[in-house]
Design a protein around this motif. Sequence first.
Motif, PDB file in Angstrom:
ATOM      1  N   GLU A 107       0.853  -1.135  -0.067  1.00  0.00           N
ATOM      2  CA  GLU A 107      -0.093  -0.001   0.107  1.00  0.00           C
ATOM      3  C   GLU A 107       0.680   1.260   0.051  1.00  0.00           C
ATOM      4  OE1 GLU A 107      -2.140  -0.445   3.442  1.00  0.00           O
ATOM      5  OE2 GLU A 107      -3.372  -2.293   3.064  1.00  0.00           O
ATOM      6  N   VAL A 108       0.318   2.263  -0.625  1.00  0.00           N
ATOM      7  CA  VAL A 108       1.073   3.650  -0.504  1.00  0.00           C
ATOM      8  C   VAL A 108       0.008   4.692  -0.276  1.00  0.00           C
ATOM      9  CG1 VAL A 108       2.060   5.513  -2.118  1.00  0.00           C
ATOM     10  CG2 VAL A 108       2.512   3.037  -2.426  1.00  0.00           C
ATOM     11  N   VAL A 109       0.188   5.857   0.561  1.00  0.00           N
ATOM     12  CA  VAL A 109      -0.492   6.845   1.078  1.00  0.00           C
ATOM     13  C   VAL A 109      -0.206   8.042   0.648  1.00  0.00           C
ATOM     14  CG1 VAL A 109      -1.669   7.923   2.993  1.00  0.00           C
ATOM     15  CG2 VAL A 109      -1.298   5.330   3.110  1.00  0.00           C
ATOM     16  N   VAL A 110      -1.274   8.474  -0.148  1.00  0.00           N
ATOM     17  CA  VAL A 110      -0.908  10.150  -0.543  1.00  0.00           C
ATOM     18  C   VAL A 110      -2.013  11.018  -0.072  1.00  0.00           C
ATOM     19  CG1 VAL A 110       0.318   9.303  -2.555  1.00  0.00           C
ATOM     20  CG2 VAL A 110      -2.184   9.853  -2.976  1.00  0.00           C
ATOM     21  N   THR A 111      -1.947  12.387  -0.113  1.00  0.00           N
ATOM     22  CA  THR A 111      -2.975  13.035   0.609  1.00  0.00           C
ATOM     23  C   THR A 111      -3.463  13.996  -0.763  1.00  0.00           C
ATOM     24  OG1 THR A 111      -1.876  14.911   1.149  1.00  0.00           O
ATOM     25  CG2 THR A 111      -1.456  13.146   2.506  1.00  0.00           C
ATOM     26  N   PRO A 121       2.821  10.647  -9.542  1.00  0.00           N
ATOM     27  CA  PRO A 121       3.992   9.650  -9.656  1.00  0.00           C
ATOM     28  C   PRO A 121       3.827   8.356  -8.689  1.00  0.00           C
ATOM     29  CG  PRO A 121       4.944  11.618  -9.178  1.00  0.00           C
ATOM     30  CD  PRO A 121       3.327  12.079  -8.958  1.00  0.00           C
ATOM     31  N   TRP A 122       3.255   8.487  -7.505  1.00  0.00           N
ATOM     32  CA  TRP A 122       3.147   7.309  -6.666  1.00  0.00           C
ATOM     33  C   TRP A 122       1.858   6.544  -7.110  1.00  0.00           C
ATOM     34  CZ3 TRP A 122       7.486   7.092  -4.189  1.00  0.00           C
ATOM     35  CH2 TRP A 122       7.965   8.247  -4.043  1.00  0.00           C
ATOM     36  N   VAL A 123       0.732   7.242  -7.641  1.00  0.00           N
ATOM     37  CA  VAL A 123      -0.229   6.582  -8.085  1.00  0.00           C
ATOM     38  C   VAL A 123       0.039   5.748  -9.391  1.00  0.00           C
ATOM     39  CG1 VAL A 123      -2.671   6.607  -9.222  1.00  0.00           C
ATOM     40  CG2 VAL A 123      -1.730   7.964  -7.367  1.00  0.00           C
ATOM     41  N   ILE A 124       0.916   6.134 -10.158  1.00  0.00           N
ATOM     42  CA  ILE A 124       1.209   5.512 -11.466  1.00  0.00           C
ATOM     43  C   ILE A 124       2.230   4.186 -11.211  1.00  0.00           C
ATOM     44  CG2 ILE A 124       2.728   5.695 -13.831  1.00  0.00           C
ATOM     45  CD1 ILE A 124       1.535   8.624 -13.769  1.00  0.00           C
ATOM     46  N   ALA A 125       3.225   4.461 -10.127  1.00  0.00           N
ATOM     47  CA  ALA A 125       4.189   3.395  -9.750  1.00  0.00           C
ATOM     48  C   ALA A 125       3.503   2.304  -8.788  1.00  0.00           C
ATOM     49  CB  ALA A 125       5.230   3.898  -9.096  1.00  0.00           C
ATOM     50  N   ALA A 126       2.340   2.822  -8.239  1.00  0.00           N
ATOM     51  CA  ALA A 126       1.746   1.546  -7.400  1.00  0.00           C
ATOM     52  C   ALA A 126       0.830   0.655  -8.574  1.00  0.00           C
ATOM     53  CB  ALA A 126       0.807   2.096  -6.545  1.00  0.00           C
ATOM     54  N   ALA A 132      -1.784  -1.218  -3.779  1.00  0.00           N
ATOM     55  CA  ALA A 132      -2.956  -0.103  -3.861  1.00  0.00           C
ATOM     56  C   ALA A 132      -2.528   1.142  -3.197  1.00  0.00           C
ATOM     57  CB  ALA A 132      -3.986  -0.890  -2.611  1.00  0.00           C
ATOM     58  N   VAL A 133      -3.466   2.211  -3.499  1.00  0.00           N
ATOM     59  CA  VAL A 133      -3.224   3.430  -3.118  1.00  0.00           C
ATOM     60  C   VAL A 133      -4.443   3.922  -2.251  1.00  0.00           C
ATOM     61  CG1 VAL A 133      -2.853   5.960  -4.045  1.00  0.00           C
ATOM     62  CG2 VAL A 133      -1.858   4.136  -5.285  1.00  0.00           C
ATOM     63  N   THR A 134      -3.964   4.797  -1.237  1.00  0.00           N
ATOM     64  CA  THR A 134      -5.153   5.304  -0.404  1.00  0.00           C
ATOM     65  C   THR A 134      -4.942   6.810  -0.405  1.00  0.00           C
ATOM     66  OG1 THR A 134      -5.171   3.622   1.146  1.00  0.00           O
ATOM     67  CG2 THR A 134      -5.770   5.638   2.065  1.00  0.00           C
ATOM     68  N   LEU A 135      -5.730   7.432  -0.696  1.00  0.00           N
ATOM     69  CA  LEU A 135      -5.958   8.970  -0.666  1.00  0.00           C
ATOM     70  C   LEU A 135      -6.444   9.509   0.487  1.00  0.00           C
ATOM     71  CD1 LEU A 135      -5.066  11.240  -2.820  1.00  0.00           C
ATOM     72  CD2 LEU A 135      -7.374  11.328  -3.582  1.00  0.00           C
ATOM     73  N   ALA A 136      -5.508  10.198   1.413  1.00  0.00           N
ATOM     74  CA  ALA A 136      -5.890  10.680   2.650  1.00  0.00           C
ATOM     75  C   ALA A 136      -6.563  12.187   2.489  1.00  0.00           C
ATOM     76  CB  ALA A 136      -4.722  10.587   3.497  1.00  0.00           C
ATOM     77  N   ASP A 137      -7.697  12.444   3.153  1.00  0.00           N
ATOM     78  CA  ASP A 137      -8.417  13.677   3.002  1.00  0.00           C
ATOM     79  C   ASP A 137      -7.603  14.687   3.868  1.00  0.00           C
ATOM     80  OD1 ASP A 137      -9.974  12.953   0.914  1.00  0.00           O
ATOM     81  OD2 ASP A 137     -11.586  12.354   2.504  1.00  0.00           O
ATOM     82  N   PHE A 138      -7.734  16.137   3.778  1.00  0.00           N
ATOM     83  CA  PHE A 138      -7.592  17.080   4.879  1.00  0.00           C
ATOM     84  C   PHE A 138      -9.109  17.598   5.294  1.00  0.00           C
ATOM     85  CE2 PHE A 138      -7.308  19.094   0.632  1.00  0.00           C
ATOM     86  CZ  PHE A 138      -7.949  20.514   0.835  1.00  0.00           C
ATOM     87  N   GLU A 139      -9.143  18.544   6.040  1.00  0.00           N
ATOM     88  CA  GLU A 139     -10.168  19.297   6.508  1.00  0.00           C
ATOM     89  C   GLU A 139     -10.470  20.342   5.581  1.00  0.00           C
ATOM     90  OE1 GLU A 139     -13.700  20.648   7.495  1.00  0.00           O
ATOM     91  OE2 GLU A 139     -13.130  18.712   8.513  1.00  0.00           O
ATOM     92  N   PRO A 140     -11.388  20.541   4.836  1.00  0.00           N
ATOM     93  CA  PRO A 140     -11.835  21.307   3.977  1.00  0.00           C
ATOM     94  C   PRO A 140     -11.825  22.822   4.519  1.00  0.00           C
ATOM     95  CG  PRO A 140     -13.561  20.144   3.761  1.00  0.00           C
ATOM     96  CD  PRO A 140     -12.499  19.532   4.641  1.00  0.00           C
ATOM     97  N   LEU A 141     -12.492  22.959   5.837  1.00  0.00           N
ATOM     98  CA  LEU A 141     -12.866  24.174   6.198  1.00  0.00           C
ATOM     99  C   LEU A 141     -11.437  24.736   6.922  1.00  0.00           C
ATOM    100  CD1 LEU A 141     -16.377  23.677   8.008  1.00  0.00           C
ATOM    101  CD2 LEU A 141     -15.711  24.799   5.762  1.00  0.00           C
ATOM    102  N   THR A 142     -10.762  24.055   7.533  1.00  0.00           N
ATOM    103  CA  THR A 142      -9.736  24.469   8.244  1.00  0.00           C
ATOM    104  C   THR A 142      -8.329  24.189   7.623  1.00  0.00           C
ATOM    105  OG1 THR A 142      -8.950  22.235   9.319  1.00  0.00           O
ATOM    106  CG2 THR A 142     -10.811  23.727  10.635  1.00  0.00           C
TER     107      THR A 142
END
Length: 401
Positions: A107-111, A121-126, A132-142
Amino acid sequence: MPYDVAAVRAHFPALREGAAHFDGPGGSQTPDVVAEAVARTLTSAVANRGAVTPAERRADRIVHDARSAMGDLLGVVPEGVVFGRSATELTFMVARTLAQGWGPGDEVVVTRLDHDANVRPWVIAAEHAGAAVTLADFEPLTGELPGVDIAHVVSERTRLVAVTGASNLIGTRPDLCGLAEIAHAVGAQLYVDGVHSTAHVFTDVEASGADFWVCSPYKFLGPHLGVLGARPETLEALRPEKLKPATDTVPERFELGTLPYELLAGTTAAVDFLAGLAPSDSGASRRERLASSYAALEEHEDELLAWLEPRIRALPGVRVYSNARRRTPTLLFTSDRLPPQAIRAALAEVGVNAPAGNFYAWETSHHLGLGAEGGVRVGLAPYTDQSDVERLVAGLTDVLG
């Protein structure tokens, strides 16, 4: 002694054209000493590196000087400094190289906070490796990237976590030390895109916990190229694709072809210029002088931002998306009266350069609900002064007020 912005500005010939520049996050203006270093190298005898002729020795010295300068800037040893055409190219290279050891189940984690150069680059390499690739979210309001959210998506199968040192779109500075602890706890490596951060924040790669740190000198007053910083032992473990006769020595094994000596000379000059932004003890090392200069620079930029930000927020119909507690002097905003590109064009008419778009922070812009259009981005730089921010506010008031 206060930050002498007038003395700094005197070194930037481009400012004589009269524009107020808020486009530094896309590439800063260049001081005269950097241009002179580039020109001096281009007009001197250079050759492929060696120890026989003066031209060979000059080329070799330029490379060593640039590695030493970037090592001082990033807090890594010179043997851990790799040069490339761009930060994007270097990230693609590292991704391809690391992916040689990945496979199904990994697994690879990107944000979503990152520039696409630290996502795709990480999505393509994975994908090529079957990982697998996991896309971590940030809090849009803050605009914050909570470490707890990263902790929930890593596992014993996570091989790498890729994160920005500071968002190039909204300025957020994540807690890198905390993220490094999370990544290292499961045996993963941390790859940091420091392109935007390095221009504003004193960098210590070792203290941050990053295994890899990539940046671009043209964001911090230097020429166009990319730089990767890492521990030499980390680089020793990687086997990048290269030409058969090319050296296998670290860091040279990662540098494809002859290096651009003139750009390396300009990079050294840029680091030296940054080290001289604030007075320091005569016996201080360059690393120590850089620490003093960045402290003065942050204070200068924070003061300007403290004056500018509330005035932009007070404009009718304006929404600001840069809300994180820790961030660079970077503001992204939109207006319900005019689209971003129209605001950009109107400001350009009065000599204020404030670009608009998503700036390749594709996931960030979409997560904020701005889509491909993005917003207007205002970025401060070492040469920004009070008259610049006053011109920006006056221009926005005329356009939106």
